[in-house]
Design a protein around this motif. Sequence first.
Motif, mmCIF file in Angstrom:
data_model
loop_
_atom_site.group_PDB
_atom_site.id
_atom_site.type_symbol
_atom_site.label_atom_id
_atom_site.label_comp_id
_atom_site.label_asym_id
_atom_site.label_seq_id
_atom_site.Cartn_x
_atom_site.Cartn_y
_atom_site.Cartn_z
ATOM 1 N N TYR A 1 39.542 40.139 -22.211
ATOM 2 C CA TYR A 1 38.413 39.396 -21.655
ATOM 3 C C TYR A 1 38.544 39.220 -20.193
ATOM 4 O O TYR A 1 39.668 39.407 -19.647
ATOM 5 C CB TYR A 1 38.497 37.802 -21.932
ATOM 6 N N VAL B 1 33.074 39.166 -19.926
ATOM 7 C CA VAL B 1 32.875 40.117 -21.033
ATOM 8 C C VAL B 1 34.140 40.281 -21.697
ATOM 9 O O VAL B 1 35.165 39.547 -21.582
ATOM 10 C CB VAL B 1 32.895 41.524 -20.045
ATOM 11 N N SER B 2 33.803 40.529 -23.022
ATOM 12 C CA SER B 2 35.036 40.683 -24.030
ATOM 13 C C SER B 2 34.853 42.193 -24.539
ATOM 14 O O SER B 2 34.104 42.831 -24.397
ATOM 15 C CB SER B 2 34.867 39.791 -25.136
ATOM 16 N N PHE B 3 36.369 42.488 -24.834
ATOM 17 C CA PHE B 3 36.432 44.180 -25.016
ATOM 18 C C PHE B 3 37.349 44.249 -26.239
ATOM 19 O O PHE B 3 38.366 43.755 -26.305
ATOM 20 C CB PHE B 3 37.060 44.857 -23.621
ATOM 21 N N GLU C 1 35.507 48.976 -26.343
ATOM 22 C CA GLU C 1 34.292 49.009 -26.297
ATOM 23 C C GLU C 1 33.961 47.539 -25.947
ATOM 24 O O GLU C 1 34.551 46.693 -26.274
ATOM 25 C CB GLU C 1 33.230 49.429 -27.166
ATOM 26 N N ILE C 2 32.823 47.302 -25.311
ATOM 27 C CA ILE C 2 32.380 46.038 -25.061
ATOM 28 C C ILE C 2 31.884 45.012 -26.235
ATOM 29 O O ILE C 2 31.156 45.741 -27.100
ATOM 30 C CB ILE C 2 31.325 45.761 -23.815
ATOM 31 N N SER C 3 32.339 44.148 -26.748
ATOM 32 C CA SER C 3 31.940 43.328 -27.772
ATOM 33 C C SER C 3 30.774 42.425 -27.503
ATOM 34 O O SER C 3 29.859 42.280 -28.087
ATOM 35 C CB SER C 3 33.215 42.497 -28.349
ATOM 36 N N LYS D 1 28.878 40.539 -23.667
ATOM 37 C CA LYS D 1 29.034 40.192 -22.162
ATOM 38 C C LYS D 1 27.936 39.160 -21.819
ATOM 39 O O LYS D 1 26.871 38.973 -22.658
ATOM 40 C CB LYS D 1 28.372 41.382 -21.394
ATOM 41 N N SER E 1 31.528 46.741 -14.478
ATOM 42 C CA SER E 1 31.906 47.337 -15.598
ATOM 43 C C SER E 1 33.437 47.345 -15.941
ATOM 44 O O SER E 1 34.112 46.716 -15.245
ATOM 45 C CB SER E 1 31.753 49.057 -15.200
ATOM 46 N N VAL E 2 33.683 47.546 -16.918
ATOM 47 C CA VAL E 2 35.009 47.371 -17.467
ATOM 48 C C VAL E 2 35.599 48.624 -18.156
ATOM 49 O O VAL E 2 34.910 49.334 -18.596
ATOM 50 C CB VAL E 2 35.482 46.113 -18.651
#
Lengths: 114, 114
Positions: free
Chosen positions: A33, A47-49, A53-55, A57, A66-67
């Motif tokens: 996160y 954001v969570s990841f 991949e992003i879960s 946002k 971006s992450v």
Amino acid sequence: EPEVTQTPSHQVTQMGQEVILRCVPISNHLYFYWYRQILGQKVEFLVSFYNNEISEKSEIFDDQFSVERPDGSNFTLKIRSTKLEDSAMYFCASRNRGQNTEAFFGQGTRLTVV
Amino acid sequence: AQSVAQPEDQVNVAEGNPLTVKCTYSVSGNPYLFWYVQYPNRGLQFLLKYITGDNLVKGSYGFEAEFNKSQTSFHLKKPSALVSDSALYFCAAKTTDSWGKFQFGAGTQVVVTP
């Protein structure tokens, strides 16, 4: 005791510049996160990841953000063109498998946009 | 939409007296509930969590929290406060999906006077 580490602790950047905030989550954790906190106030979800991949946002996490988890250990947050209002403390967090495991937070990176 | 409320911006208590920090939540289903503490210029530290079962949860540093489903509350308590408990306390809720985010309340500043 394992911990989440963040670098740098403080970053000063000029408006419009790109910044990358770095995090090393706890090694066997699966969920990652980014949160931010402005002036020691509310902790806001960015954001969570999970599984590369992003879960999820938030509305804050627009196209400027971006992450990435480039190498299986680091977890980065990039802001492409910083704005004054991006000045905040940014926290990375990670969590082990399971629905109810707690998140472990890093010490934060204080971003100052001038 | 899920939300967590901490109705008090600040709680003042004398050392040795009981401490209570209030939290109510509005989250669908049966969320998991957490308390975190933040000392100045530091990250968030996990204190305790409610998953299921006993409504009284015990955590770190002598803190405990009482879950009340009918009142959708999860108040943090400590029978005898210490000056070193002075910090910012955050309540958080998380839904039961594995990748779910933590939704934080606005935080309550606890000031314990000698």
